[in-house]
Write a protein that holds these residues in place. Structure first.
Motif, PDB file in Angstrom:
ATOM      1  N   SER A   1       0.529  -1.061   0.132  1.00 54.52           N
ATOM      2  CA  SER A   1       0.588   0.081   0.156  1.00 54.52           C
ATOM      3  C   SER A   1       0.934   1.192  -0.147  1.00 54.52           C
ATOM      4  N   ASP A   2       1.773   1.262  -0.028  1.00 50.02           N
ATOM      5  CA  ASP A   2       3.568   2.692   0.132  1.00 50.02           C
ATOM      6  C   ASP A   2       3.310   2.914  -1.501  1.00 50.02           C
ATOM      7  N   PRO A   3       2.948   4.440  -1.384  1.00 49.84           N
ATOM      8  CA  PRO A   3       3.215   4.823  -2.855  1.00 49.84           C
ATOM      9  C   PRO A   3       5.059   4.389  -3.401  1.00 49.84           C
ATOM     10  N   TYR A   4       5.319   3.979  -2.561  1.00 48.25           N
ATOM     11  CA  TYR A   4       7.142   4.459  -2.658  1.00 48.25           C
ATOM     12  C   TYR A   4       7.146   2.478  -3.501  1.00 48.25           C
ATOM     13  N   TYR A   5       5.992   2.077  -3.198  1.00 46.84           N
ATOM     14  CA  TYR A   5       5.928   0.679  -3.771  1.00 46.84           C
ATOM     15  C   TYR A   5       5.837   1.073  -5.051  1.00 46.84           C
ATOM     16  N   THR A   6       4.984   1.251  -5.591  1.00 41.97           N
ATOM     17  CA  THR A   6       3.840   1.672  -6.902  1.00 41.97           C
ATOM     18  C   THR A   6       5.623   2.583  -7.504  1.00 41.97           C
ATOM     19  N   ALA A   7       6.153   3.231  -7.268  1.00 40.99           N
ATOM     20  CA  ALA A   7       7.178   3.728  -7.625  1.00 40.99           C
ATOM     21  C   ALA A   7       8.371   3.040  -8.403  1.00 40.99           C
ATOM     22  N   PHE A   8       8.976   2.393  -7.580  1.00 46.47           N
ATOM     23  CA  PHE A   8      10.249   1.588  -7.702  1.00 46.47           C
ATOM     24  C   PHE A   8       9.496   0.303  -8.711  1.00 46.47           C
ATOM     25  N   LEU A   9       9.043  -0.225  -8.724  1.00 41.79           N
ATOM     26  CA  LEU A   9       8.217  -1.163  -9.090  1.00 41.79           C
ATOM     27  C   LEU A   9       8.303  -0.494 -10.613  1.00 41.79           C
ATOM     28  N   ILE A  10       8.265   0.666 -11.244  1.00 42.06           N
ATOM     29  CA  ILE A  10       7.658   1.575 -12.422  1.00 42.06           C
ATOM     30  C   ILE A  10       9.463   1.780 -12.589  1.00 42.06           C
TER      31      ILE A  10
ATOM     32  N   SER B   1       0.359  -3.322 -14.098  1.00 42.18           N
ATOM     33  CA  SER B   1      -0.266  -2.136 -14.560  1.00 42.18           C
ATOM     34  C   SER B   1      -1.771  -2.618 -13.674  1.00 42.18           C
ATOM     35  N   GLU B   2      -1.866  -3.638 -13.276  1.00 41.99           N
ATOM     36  CA  GLU B   2      -2.511  -3.788 -11.568  1.00 41.99           C
ATOM     37  C   GLU B   2      -2.556  -3.145 -10.731  1.00 41.99           C
ATOM     38  N   CYS B   3      -1.451  -3.625 -10.256  1.00 45.03           N
ATOM     39  CA  CYS B   3      -0.842  -2.472  -9.052  1.00 45.03           C
ATOM     40  C   CYS B   3      -0.767  -1.059  -9.402  1.00 45.03           C
ATOM     41  N   ILE B   4      -0.680  -0.669 -10.627  1.00 46.00           N
ATOM     42  CA  ILE B   4      -0.942   1.242 -10.356  1.00 46.00           C
ATOM     43  C   ILE B   4      -2.154   1.791 -10.455  1.00 46.00           C
ATOM     44  N   GLN B   5      -3.343   0.981 -11.363  1.00 44.59           N
ATOM     45  CA  GLN B   5      -5.015   0.738 -10.965  1.00 44.59           C
ATOM     46  C   GLN B   5      -4.717   0.979  -9.283  1.00 44.59           C
TER      47      GLN B   5
END
Length: 267
Positions: free
Chosen positions: A131-140, A200-204
């Motif tokens: 749920s951490d925004p940085y999780y999505t950020a570093f994946l991208i 894609s699902e994570c970003i959604q």
């Protein structure tokens, strides 16, 4: 002509014909490292010996963190000074560029490609809550090979979670404390990339957590230093080697290079 006048003419020209971030970078180098040494000299009186004395001073100088200047940064300064003298040769009748005679005594940039393996990245990313925004950020950053400025410029409309694509058409800079969005680093940097379904699902899911989101909403508003700080702390927690923020994209770039080589070999 005084060196200070030449620098002003040079910077005025760059302001007209370069991106703002390029102009600001050059102006900072001129103001901090060139003018204090050569400001009152006439340009035709500056000799190769003067250039070498200046380079010796650079090697004994420190940055804002009281650390010695890196060879790469000093090389940038030497190159900048040489470009200014070339400008004078081309447009203002200077007979010779003294930097060409003086040469480079400060060393060269060390071009080494530092990156994480997939296993190292997995250990790093597992230190974040999903749920951490940085999780999505570093994946991208890892799976899409974006430069940090390209990533920071992303808006909701750039990511199509139905087609599983991200379109890169701009980059974000902080100039004099103000956020500025410009075109990418090069024309080739304009691109659309296919992203994995799980990303894609994570970003959604991440988009769903942003209140009042519109197609023009910038998705990642944290500062550059915040991402660097998160990288530092979670690298320690994961027990993996330290890399720069920019280095996260290197596995993607290497992978794409290999794919292109294989493609052309089969043609």
């Amino acid at each position: 002509m005084p060196f200070s006048t030449l620098c002003q003419l040079y910077l005025d020209d760059k302001k007209e014909h370069s991106k703002l971030i390029t102009y600001e970078t050059k102006k900072n180098r001129v103001d901090k490292w060139l003018l204090p040494y050569f400001e009152k000299c006439s340009i035709d009186s500056i000799s190769a010996a003067d250039i070498r004395k200046w380079q010796a001073d650079l090697k004994n100088s420190v940055n804002a963190n009281d650390q010695p200047l890196s060879p790469g940064y000093m090389q940038n300064l030497v190159t900048e000074l040489s470009i200014i003298f070339n400008f004078a040769v081309r447009f203002y009748g200077l007979s010779i560029n003294p930097c060409r005679v003086a040469g480079n005594t400060v060393g060269q940039k060390q071009k080494s490609l530092n990156f994480w393996t997939k296993e190292e990245f997995d250990r790093f990313i597992d230190t974040f809550k999903h749920s951490d925004p940085y999780y999505t950020a570093f994946l991208i950053l890892y799976y899409c090979g974006l430069r940090i400025g390209e990533f920071e410029a992303l808006i909701a409309a750039d990511i199509d979670t139905k087609e599983n694509t991200i379109t890169i058409s701009k980059t974000y800079h902080l100039i004099n404390g103000e956020g500025v969005v410009t075109s990418p680093k090069t024309a080739k940097a304009n691109r659309t990339i296919i992203i994995p379904l799980f990303l894609s699902e994570c970003i959604q899911r991440y988009k769903g957590m942003i209140y009042g989101i519109t197609p023009e909403t910038r998705l990642f508003m944290a500062s550059h230093s915040s991402y660097a700080g998160q990288l530092e702390s979670h690298t320690k927690a994961a027990g993996v080697k330290r890399i720069r923020l920019h280095d996260i994209r290197h596995p993607y770039v290497k992978s794409m290079t290999k794919k292109l080589i294989l493609f052309f070999q089969t043609m």
